[in-house]
Motif scaffolding. Structure first.
Motif, PDB file in Angstrom:
ATOM      1  N   VAL A  37      65.328  71.396  18.496  1.00  0.00           N
ATOM      2  CA  VAL A  37      66.645  71.271  18.725  1.00  0.00           C
ATOM      3  C   VAL A  37      67.516  71.009  17.463  1.00  0.00           C
ATOM      4  O   VAL A  37      66.721  70.790  16.747  1.00  0.00           O
ATOM      5  N   GLU A  38      68.618  71.215  17.792  1.00  0.00           N
ATOM      6  CA  GLU A  38      69.638  70.842  16.758  1.00  0.00           C
ATOM      7  C   GLU A  38      70.359  69.489  17.127  1.00  0.00           C
ATOM      8  O   GLU A  38      70.403  69.132  17.867  1.00  0.00           O
ATOM      9  N   MET A  39      70.075  68.990  16.188  1.00  0.00           N
ATOM     10  CA  MET A  39      70.577  67.206  16.240  1.00  0.00           C
ATOM     11  C   MET A  39      71.968  67.307  16.461  1.00  0.00           C
ATOM     12  O   MET A  39      71.725  66.236  17.144  1.00  0.00           O
ATOM     13  N   ARG A  40      72.337  68.260  15.693  1.00  0.00           N
ATOM     14  CA  ARG A  40      73.600  67.910  16.373  1.00  0.00           C
ATOM     15  C   ARG A  40      74.570  67.903  18.088  1.00  0.00           C
ATOM     16  O   ARG A  40      74.865  66.963  18.423  1.00  0.00           O
ATOM     17  N   GLU A  41      73.422  68.673  18.540  1.00  0.00           N
ATOM     18  CA  GLU A  41      73.669  68.550  19.654  1.00  0.00           C
ATOM     19  C   GLU A  41      72.600  67.630  20.156  1.00  0.00           C
ATOM     20  O   GLU A  41      72.933  67.385  21.474  1.00  0.00           O
ATOM     21  N   VAL A  42      71.563  67.223  19.674  1.00  0.00           N
ATOM     22  CA  VAL A  42      71.842  66.094  20.466  1.00  0.00           C
ATOM     23  C   VAL A  42      71.959  64.846  20.636  1.00  0.00           C
ATOM     24  O   VAL A  42      72.484  64.032  21.835  1.00  0.00           O
ATOM     25  N   LEU A  43      72.657  64.543  19.413  1.00  0.00           N
ATOM     26  CA  LEU A  43      73.847  63.479  19.349  1.00  0.00           C
ATOM     27  C   LEU A  43      75.292  63.515  20.433  1.00  0.00           C
ATOM     28  O   LEU A  43      75.156  62.626  20.841  1.00  0.00           O
ATOM     29  N   ARG A  80      78.467  76.889  23.436  1.00  0.00           N
ATOM     30  CA  ARG A  80      78.662  76.369  25.392  1.00  0.00           C
ATOM     31  C   ARG A  80      80.044  75.650  24.849  1.00  0.00           C
ATOM     32  O   ARG A  80      80.592  75.782  23.984  1.00  0.00           O
ATOM     33  N   GLN A  81      80.857  75.881  25.607  1.00  0.00           N
ATOM     34  CA  GLN A  81      81.975  75.306  26.217  1.00  0.00           C
ATOM     35  C   GLN A  81      82.244  73.856  25.142  1.00  0.00           C
ATOM     36  O   GLN A  81      81.375  73.264  25.674  1.00  0.00           O
ATOM     37  N   PHE A 128      72.655  70.970  27.700  1.00  0.00           N
ATOM     38  CA  PHE A 128      72.363  70.093  26.144  1.00  0.00           C
ATOM     39  C   PHE A 128      70.558  70.587  26.260  1.00  0.00           C
ATOM     40  O   PHE A 128      70.173  71.205  27.212  1.00  0.00           O
ATOM     41  N   PRO A 129      70.433  69.911  25.354  1.00  0.00           N
ATOM     42  CA  PRO A 129      68.668  70.032  25.561  1.00  0.00           C
ATOM     43  C   PRO A 129      68.289  68.881  26.308  1.00  0.00           C
ATOM     44  O   PRO A 129      69.088  67.958  27.168  1.00  0.00           O
ATOM     45  N   TRP A 163      66.560  66.344  28.424  1.00  0.00           N
ATOM     46  CA  TRP A 163      66.244  64.956  29.067  1.00  0.00           C
ATOM     47  C   TRP A 163      66.160  63.957  28.056  1.00  0.00           C
ATOM     48  O   TRP A 163      66.093  63.181  27.264  1.00  0.00           O
ATOM     49  N   GLN A 164      64.665  64.313  28.045  1.00  0.00           N
ATOM     50  CA  GLN A 164      63.414  63.808  28.105  1.00  0.00           C
ATOM     51  C   GLN A 164      63.376  63.455  25.717  1.00  0.00           C
ATOM     52  O   GLN A 164      63.283  63.007  25.041  1.00  0.00           O
ATOM     53  N   THR A 165      64.193  65.033  25.661  1.00  0.00           N
ATOM     54  CA  THR A 165      63.791  64.735  23.879  1.00  0.00           C
ATOM     55  C   THR A 165      65.209  64.201  24.051  1.00  0.00           C
ATOM     56  O   THR A 165      65.304  63.470  22.436  1.00  0.00           O
ATOM     57  N   VAL A 166      66.717  64.436  24.083  1.00  0.00           N
ATOM     58  CA  VAL A 166      67.188  63.475  23.571  1.00  0.00           C
ATOM     59  C   VAL A 166      67.160  62.299  24.056  1.00  0.00           C
ATOM     60  O   VAL A 166      67.466  61.221  23.123  1.00  0.00           O
ATOM     61  N   PHE A 167      66.900  61.987  25.232  1.00  0.00           N
ATOM     62  CA  PHE A 167      66.304  60.237  24.880  1.00  0.00           C
ATOM     63  C   PHE A 167      65.196  59.680  23.969  1.00  0.00           C
ATOM     64  O   PHE A 167      65.028  58.817  23.778  1.00  0.00           O
ATOM     65  N   GLY A 168      64.104  60.629  23.579  1.00  0.00           N
ATOM     66  CA  GLY A 168      62.848  60.200  22.856  1.00  0.00           C
ATOM     67  C   GLY A 168      64.166  59.890  21.715  1.00  0.00           C
ATOM     68  O   GLY A 168      63.867  59.241  20.732  1.00  0.00           O
ATOM     69  N   TYR A 169      65.052  60.666  21.012  1.00  0.00           N
ATOM     70  CA  TYR A 169      65.801  60.477  20.165  1.00  0.00           C
ATOM     71  C   TYR A 169      66.135  59.085  19.772  1.00  0.00           C
ATOM     72  O   TYR A 169      66.258  58.474  19.346  1.00  0.00           O
ATOM     73  N   PHE A 170      67.255  59.420  21.253  1.00  0.00           N
ATOM     74  CA  PHE A 170      67.895  58.367  21.276  1.00  0.00           C
ATOM     75  C   PHE A 170      67.035  56.484  21.653  1.00  0.00           C
ATOM     76  O   PHE A 170      67.278  55.477  20.258  1.00  0.00           O
ATOM     77  N   ASN A 171      65.673  56.370  21.873  1.00  0.00           N
ATOM     78  CA  ASN A 171      64.918  55.262  21.969  1.00  0.00           C
ATOM     79  C   ASN A 171      64.897  55.181  20.452  1.00  0.00           C
ATOM     80  O   ASN A 171      64.804  54.074  20.076  1.00  0.00           O
TER      81      ASN A 171
END
Length: 181
Positions: A34-40, A3-4, A60-61, A63-71
């Motif tokens: 998911v790629e962890m770099r993309e999650v970050l 992606r750009q 991006f992956p 949003w539920q996945t991203v927020f899950g990792y963040f939290n």
């Protein structure tokens, strides 16, 4: 990455520093898809842009996945570990010791709404909300933050911040600048 790039994306050097600190996938169950770099990258995009998790761009992956990792990482204290690793790398790049020997302490009152939770009134700044007591090194890199209600005096908040800092380490700190408050 297919992606750009966004301005908030991790550099290759940043990823090299952070990748070893990312927890491995949990045993059993499904493997990570998911790629962890993309999650970050998605987390950094959301935090920098201020967009709601549900409004993350579709490249991006989920949003539920991203927020899950963040939290989860917030609860596990991983963000402090990542900040520590990046701070040490930046300090070494600036030809300084990885651990700071001097720091600057200050506070800032911030307006909040009643919905946001506990808050107080800072009579000196005429602000109803919370107060951030912040400790940074001489490069301005974050060492520690303590958040209190705005009615907590700077001196008391500073004591809480220093207590939290001493329990976290920073054995090399020998000098801390603070204003009269």
């Amino acid at each position: 990455m297919h992606r750009q790039a966004y301005d908030t994306d991790l550099s290759d050097i940043g990823w090299e520093i952070l990748a070893p600190l990312i927890p491995p996938e949990k045993g059993g169950g499904r493997h990570r898809s998911v790629e962890m770099r993309e999650v970050l990258n998605a987390i950094f995009y959301s935090l920098r842009s201020g967009c709601a998790w549900r409004l993350l761009p579709h490249d991006f992956p989920a949003w539920q996945t991203v927020f899950g990792y963040f939290n989860g990482w917030r609860k596990d204290g991983l963000w402090e570990q990542l900040n520590t690793a990046l701070r040490a790398a930046v300090r070494e790049q600036e030809e300084r010791a990885a651990e700071p020997t001097a720091a600057i302490l200050d506070s800032q009152s911030v307006k909040t709404s009643a919905v946001a939770g506990a808050r107080g009134y800072d009579g000196a700044k005429l602000v109803t909300g919370r107060k951030r007591h912040i400790l940074v090194d001489v490069l301005g890199l974050l060492l520690k933050v303590v958040v209190t209600t705005a009615n907590v005096p700077e001196r008391e908040g500073g004591k809480q911040l220093l207590t939290a800092t001493l329990t976290q380490g920073f054995a090399e700190l020998a000098l801390i600048w603070a204003d009269a408050g």
